[in-house]
Enzyme design. Structure first.
Site, mmCIF file in Angstrom:
data_model
loop_
_atom_site.group_PDB
_atom_site.id
_atom_site.type_symbol
_atom_site.label_atom_id
_atom_site.label_comp_id
_atom_site.label_asym_id
_atom_site.label_seq_id
_atom_site.Cartn_x
_atom_site.Cartn_y
_atom_site.Cartn_z
ATOM 1 N N GLY A 25 35.522 48.059 45.986
ATOM 2 C CA GLY A 25 34.085 47.815 46.119
ATOM 3 C C GLY A 25 33.646 47.857 47.572
ATOM 4 N N ASP B 100 41.666 46.750 40.973
ATOM 5 C CA ASP B 100 40.235 46.951 40.692
ATOM 6 C C ASP B 100 40.111 47.736 39.394
ATOM 7 N N ASN B 101 39.132 47.370 38.571
ATOM 8 C CA ASN B 101 38.927 48.134 37.329
ATOM 9 C C ASN B 101 37.879 49.233 37.483
ATOM 10 N N PHE C 222 34.758 49.074 37.868
ATOM 11 C CA PHE C 222 33.499 48.855 37.154
ATOM 12 C C PHE C 222 32.312 49.179 38.065
ATOM 13 N N ASP D 248 41.991 45.120 35.254
ATOM 14 C CA ASP D 248 40.877 44.197 35.010
ATOM 15 C C ASP D 248 41.439 42.780 35.140
ATOM 16 N N TYR E 231 50.879 40.524 37.140
ATOM 17 C CA TYR E 231 52.156 40.085 37.716
ATOM 18 C C TYR E 231 52.520 41.023 38.848
ATOM 19 N N TYR F 123 26.184 35.152 36.571
ATOM 20 C CA TYR F 123 26.763 35.285 37.910
ATOM 21 C C TYR F 123 26.846 33.919 38.598
ATOM 22 N N THR G 298 25.037 40.434 52.209
ATOM 23 C CA THR G 298 25.741 41.254 53.190
ATOM 24 C C THR G 298 25.419 42.719 52.925
ATOM 25 N N ARG H 282 20.199 46.663 45.075
ATOM 26 C CA ARG H 282 20.059 45.643 46.110
ATOM 27 C C ARG H 282 19.011 46.093 47.120
HETATM 28 P P1 NAD Z 1 31.084 45.421 44.619
HETATM 29 O O1 NAD Z 1 30.460 45.559 43.279
HETATM 30 O O2 NAD Z 1 30.937 46.554 45.568
HETATM 31 O O3 NAD Z 1 32.619 45.073 44.498
HETATM 32 C C1 NAD Z 1 33.164 44.353 43.439
HETATM 33 C C2 NAD Z 1 34.428 45.057 42.990
HETATM 34 O O4 NAD Z 1 35.021 44.312 41.913
HETATM 35 C C3 NAD Z 1 34.174 46.465 42.447
HETATM 36 O O5 NAD Z 1 35.071 47.372 43.053
HETATM 37 C C4 NAD Z 1 34.429 46.341 40.946
HETATM 38 O O6 NAD Z 1 34.883 47.542 40.354
HETATM 39 C C5 NAD Z 1 35.444 45.219 40.911
HETATM 40 N N1 NAD Z 1 35.488 44.493 39.647
HETATM 41 C C6 NAD Z 1 34.459 43.989 38.935
HETATM 42 N N2 NAD Z 1 34.914 43.354 37.838
HETATM 43 C C7 NAD Z 1 36.270 43.452 37.864
HETATM 44 C C8 NAD Z 1 37.314 43.015 37.017
HETATM 45 N N3 NAD Z 1 37.055 42.334 35.892
HETATM 46 N N4 NAD Z 1 38.596 43.307 37.345
HETATM 47 C C9 NAD Z 1 38.864 44.012 38.473
HETATM 48 N N5 NAD Z 1 37.927 44.456 39.311
HETATM 49 C C10 NAD Z 1 36.640 44.181 39.010
HETATM 50 O O7 NAD Z 1 30.478 44.084 45.269
HETATM 51 P P2 NAD Z 1 30.664 43.501 46.726
HETATM 52 O O8 NAD Z 1 29.313 43.418 47.333
HETATM 53 O O9 NAD Z 1 31.737 44.198 47.454
HETATM 54 O O10 NAD Z 1 31.113 42.007 46.397
HETATM 55 C C11 NAD Z 1 32.467 41.601 46.475
HETATM 56 C C12 NAD Z 1 32.569 40.125 46.184
HETATM 57 O O11 NAD Z 1 31.797 39.387 47.136
HETATM 58 C C13 NAD Z 1 32.042 39.730 44.805
HETATM 59 O O12 NAD Z 1 32.879 38.736 44.262
HETATM 60 C C14 NAD Z 1 30.681 39.165 45.098
HETATM 61 O O13 NAD Z 1 30.304 38.209 44.143
HETATM 62 C C15 NAD Z 1 30.883 38.541 46.466
HETATM 63 N N6 NAD Z 1 29.623 38.457 47.201
HETATM 64 C C16 NAD Z 1 29.053 39.579 47.734
HETATM 65 C C17 NAD Z 1 27.843 39.470 48.405
HETATM 66 C C18 NAD Z 1 27.177 40.656 49.030
HETATM 67 O O14 NAD Z 1 26.086 40.514 49.595
HETATM 68 N N7 NAD Z 1 27.739 41.834 49.009
HETATM 69 C C19 NAD Z 1 27.207 38.210 48.518
HETATM 70 C C20 NAD Z 1 27.815 37.101 47.933
HETATM 71 C C21 NAD Z 1 29.040 37.227 47.292
HETATM 72 N N1 UDP Z 2 13.917 43.144 46.201
HETATM 73 C C1 UDP Z 2 12.740 43.865 46.407
HETATM 74 N N2 UDP Z 2 12.749 45.205 46.139
HETATM 75 C C2 UDP Z 2 13.858 45.858 45.710
HETATM 76 C C3 UDP Z 2 15.064 45.115 45.506
HETATM 77 C C4 UDP Z 2 15.034 43.755 45.766
HETATM 78 O O1 UDP Z 2 11.698 43.314 46.810
HETATM 79 O O2 UDP Z 2 13.788 47.087 45.504
HETATM 80 C C5 UDP Z 2 13.916 41.700 46.508
HETATM 81 C C6 UDP Z 2 14.455 40.825 45.386
HETATM 82 O O3 UDP Z 2 13.424 40.461 44.495
HETATM 83 C C7 UDP Z 2 14.989 39.636 46.165
HETATM 84 C C8 UDP Z 2 15.466 40.239 47.481
HETATM 85 O O4 UDP Z 2 14.809 41.501 47.591
HETATM 86 O O5 UDP Z 2 13.952 38.729 46.441
HETATM 87 C C9 UDP Z 2 16.967 40.430 47.561
HETATM 88 O O6 UDP Z 2 17.376 41.117 46.395
HETATM 89 P P1 UDP Z 2 18.886 41.578 46.157
HETATM 90 O O7 UDP Z 2 18.953 42.088 44.762
HETATM 91 O O8 UDP Z 2 19.309 42.486 47.249
HETATM 92 O O9 UDP Z 2 19.755 40.254 46.338
HETATM 93 P P2 UDP Z 2 19.643 38.763 45.786
HETATM 94 O O10 UDP Z 2 18.375 38.570 45.026
HETATM 95 O O11 UDP Z 2 20.842 38.589 44.925
HETATM 96 O O12 UDP Z 2 19.665 37.950 47.023
HETATM 97 N N1 UDP Z 3 49.087 34.443 35.488
HETATM 98 C C1 UDP Z 3 49.082 35.721 35.986
HETATM 99 N N2 UDP Z 3 50.098 36.082 36.831
HETATM 100 C C2 UDP Z 3 51.099 35.247 37.192
HETATM 101 C C3 UDP Z 3 51.061 33.925 36.676
HETATM 102 C C4 UDP Z 3 50.048 33.552 35.827
HETATM 103 O O1 UDP Z 3 48.207 36.517 35.695
HETATM 104 O O2 UDP Z 3 51.959 35.652 37.962
HETATM 105 C C5 UDP Z 3 48.012 34.060 34.571
HETATM 106 C C6 UDP Z 3 48.529 33.715 33.191
HETATM 107 O O3 UDP Z 3 48.018 34.679 32.311
HETATM 108 C C7 UDP Z 3 47.967 32.357 32.885
HETATM 109 C C8 UDP Z 3 46.984 32.081 33.997
HETATM 110 O O4 UDP Z 3 47.397 32.895 35.080
HETATM 111 O O5 UDP Z 3 47.250 32.374 31.673
HETATM 112 C C9 UDP Z 3 46.987 30.641 34.425
HETATM 113 O O6 UDP Z 3 48.285 30.285 34.808
HETATM 114 P P1 UDP Z 3 48.767 28.788 34.748
HETATM 115 O O7 UDP Z 3 50.180 28.773 35.215
HETATM 116 O O8 UDP Z 3 47.807 27.938 35.458
HETATM 117 O O9 UDP Z 3 48.612 28.391 33.246
HETATM 118 P P2 UDP Z 3 49.450 28.690 31.942
HETATM 119 O O10 UDP Z 3 50.427 29.785 32.260
HETATM 120 O O11 UDP Z 3 50.083 27.409 31.664
HETATM 121 O O12 UDP Z 3 48.404 29.100 30.960
#
Ligand code: NAD
Ligand code: UDP
Ligand code: UDP
Length: 332
Positions: free
Chosen positions: A18, A39-40, A42, A64, A70, A151, A181, A192
């Site tokens: 991402g 990364d999946n 998505f 995912d 592991y 979220y 960011t 965004r």
């Molecule tokens: P992004 O969407 O570009 O990156 C997120 C990545 O996670 C993507 O590559 C997506 O494919 C992957 N992903 C989503 N679901 C997944 C899953 N189930 N398993 C594996 N991969 C998965 O977003 P970003 O802006 O780079 O954000 C990264 C992190 O930072 C996120 O956790 C986001 O909540 C957090 N964050 C970002 C901002 C920002 O402004 N960019 C602000 C606050 C928090």
């Molecule tokens: N926003 C906007 N026009 C756009 C996209 C977003 O005015 O085309 C506004 C949105 O309503 C919010 C702010 O910009 O008040 C930041 O939006 P963003 O989706 O980037 O992030 P977040 O709301 O999660 O902070």
């Molecule tokens: N888990 C994982 N990788 C590891 C160890 C654990 O993905 O190397 C996952 C596992 O699927 C488990 C979860 O992490 O369900 C939580 O682990 P924890 O040891 O806390 O709980 P438990 O195994 O007892 O459910």
């Protein structure tokens, strides 16, 4: 099992394809570490990491994180989660699962490996805040049943899990609350505000102000943010956060539009569209904790960060045009 035989670590970055994750990986590789990216795809793209495939210290796993993983690593940055409102509302159940099941799996992994794990949390945990600027001790004002809840509440629950794995199982955690960011490799169509405005300005389309544009945000340039994440990961064990990472400069969305127009030289007009539900009115981090604990503060001014972000989108457009992908920007 922690290898720890030299200063080079093997680091897992979830969400590494991402926007933020790919920049973090660049930084970790340039610091001499090995990186496993899970990364999946998505919302991330192979394009964000395609420059890394020849690097023998880089490995990509399509995975995912709602499923167990592991691998053997020394450190985990958990960034996987869609981050823009359009993307996280596309499949809200999967968004909550990614934050909650994903956190459980990554914490389970960290527990087994006895390794440090950092959570990319968010300013959204404060919701539409009634305290301004937001300090880490503010508990937030969040709608639990609205369109942003998948979220906001997912990330809040992930924080709870991090703290409980820490208290109950002794996992070494770090929790960063990231504020808006921006920078190169943002998605061009994730809705965004920074990417929307730049794309609209470059293509001569109207700039879409939601509401009257008086709502505020604080925009942190990606390089500053990544530096904060790395400093947090490397901080003393007893400092676990949560800690705000963001830029204290606060701008109305209208001001941002004017800055983008000035930087692009575009003559796009502003149009007002309805404000999305639960859109926070204001947001600005208090970063004194990050400053005191990590010696961190952002250095890039919004005007300068916008310049390199605009340059990125111009190049990205040229690349897309070669591949005949959208968007169809016109030179301005
Ligand atoms: P992004 O969407 O570009 O990156 C997120 C990545 O996670 C993507 O590559 C997506 O494919 C992957 N992903 C989503 N679901 C997944 C899953 N189930 N398993 C594996 N991969 C998965 O977003 P970003 O802006 O780079 O954000 C990264 C992190 O930072 C996120 O956790 C986001 O909540 C957090 N964050 C970002 C901002 C920002 O402004 N960019 C602000 C606050 C928090
Ligand atoms: N926003 C906007 N026009 C756009 C996209 C977003 O005015 O085309 C506004 C949105 O309503 C919010 C702010 O910009 O008040 C930041 O939006 P963003 O989706 O980037 O992030 P977040 O709301 O999660 O902070
Ligand atoms: N888990 C994982 N990788 C590891 C160890 C654990 O993905 O190397 C996952 C596992 O699927 C488990 C979860 O992490 O369900 C939580 O682990 P924890 O040891 O806390 O709980 P438990 O195994 O007892 O459910």
């Amino acid at each position: 099992m922690r290898r720890n035989y030299d200063s080079c670590k093997r680091v897992l970055v979830t969400g590494g394809a991402g926007f933020l994750g790919s920049h973090l990986i660049d930084r970790l590789l340039s610091d001499g570490h090995e990186v496993v990216c899970a990364d999946n795809l998505f919302t991330g793209t192979k394009h964000n990491i395609e420059h890394l495939h020849a690097n023998p210290r880089f490995e990509f796993i399509r995975h995912d994180i709602t499923f167990p993983l592991y691998v053997e690593v020394d450190e985990i940055y958990n960034l996987a989660c869609p981050a823009s409102p359009i993307q996280y509302q596309h499949d809200p159940v999967q968004t909550t699962k990614t934050s909650v099941h994903g956190a459980i799996n990554m914490l389970g992994l960290a527990k087994r490996l006895k390794c440090r794990i950092l959570q990319a949390s968010t300013s959204e945990v404060y919701g539409d805040p009634s305290v301004h600027p937001q300090t880490e001790d503010y508990w937030g004002h969040v709608n639990p049943v609205g369109p942003r809840s998948c979220y906001d509440e997912g990330k809040r629950c992930a924080e709870t899990l991090f703290f409980d794995y820490h208290r109950q199982c002794g996992v070494e955690i770090k929790v960063a609350r990231i504020f808006n960011t921006y920078g190169p490799r943002m998605h061009w169509n994730d809705g965004r505000v920074v990417s929307n405005f730049i794309i609209q300005a470059l293509s001569g389309e109207p700039i879409t102000l939601y509401g009257n544009g008086s709502q505020t945000r604080s925009f942190c340039y990606v390089d500053d943010l990544i530096d904060g994440l790395v400093r947090l990961m490397d901080s003393r064990a007893s400092f676990i956060g949560p800690v705000n990472l963001g830029n204290e400069g606060e701008f109305s969305i209208r001001e941002l539009a004017d800055l983008v127009l000035a930087e692009t030289g575009s003559s796009s007009k502003l149009v007002n569209l309805p404000l999305p539900r639960d859109d926070p009115r204001q947001r600005r981090p208090d970063t004194s904790l990050a400053n005191a604990e990590l010696g961190w503060q952002p250095t890039v001014r919004l005007q300068d960060g916008l310049r390199s972000t605009v340059a990125f989108f111009r190049r990205d457009y040229a690349r897309r045009a070669r591949k005949q992908e959208e968007p169809h920007l016109v030179a301005v």
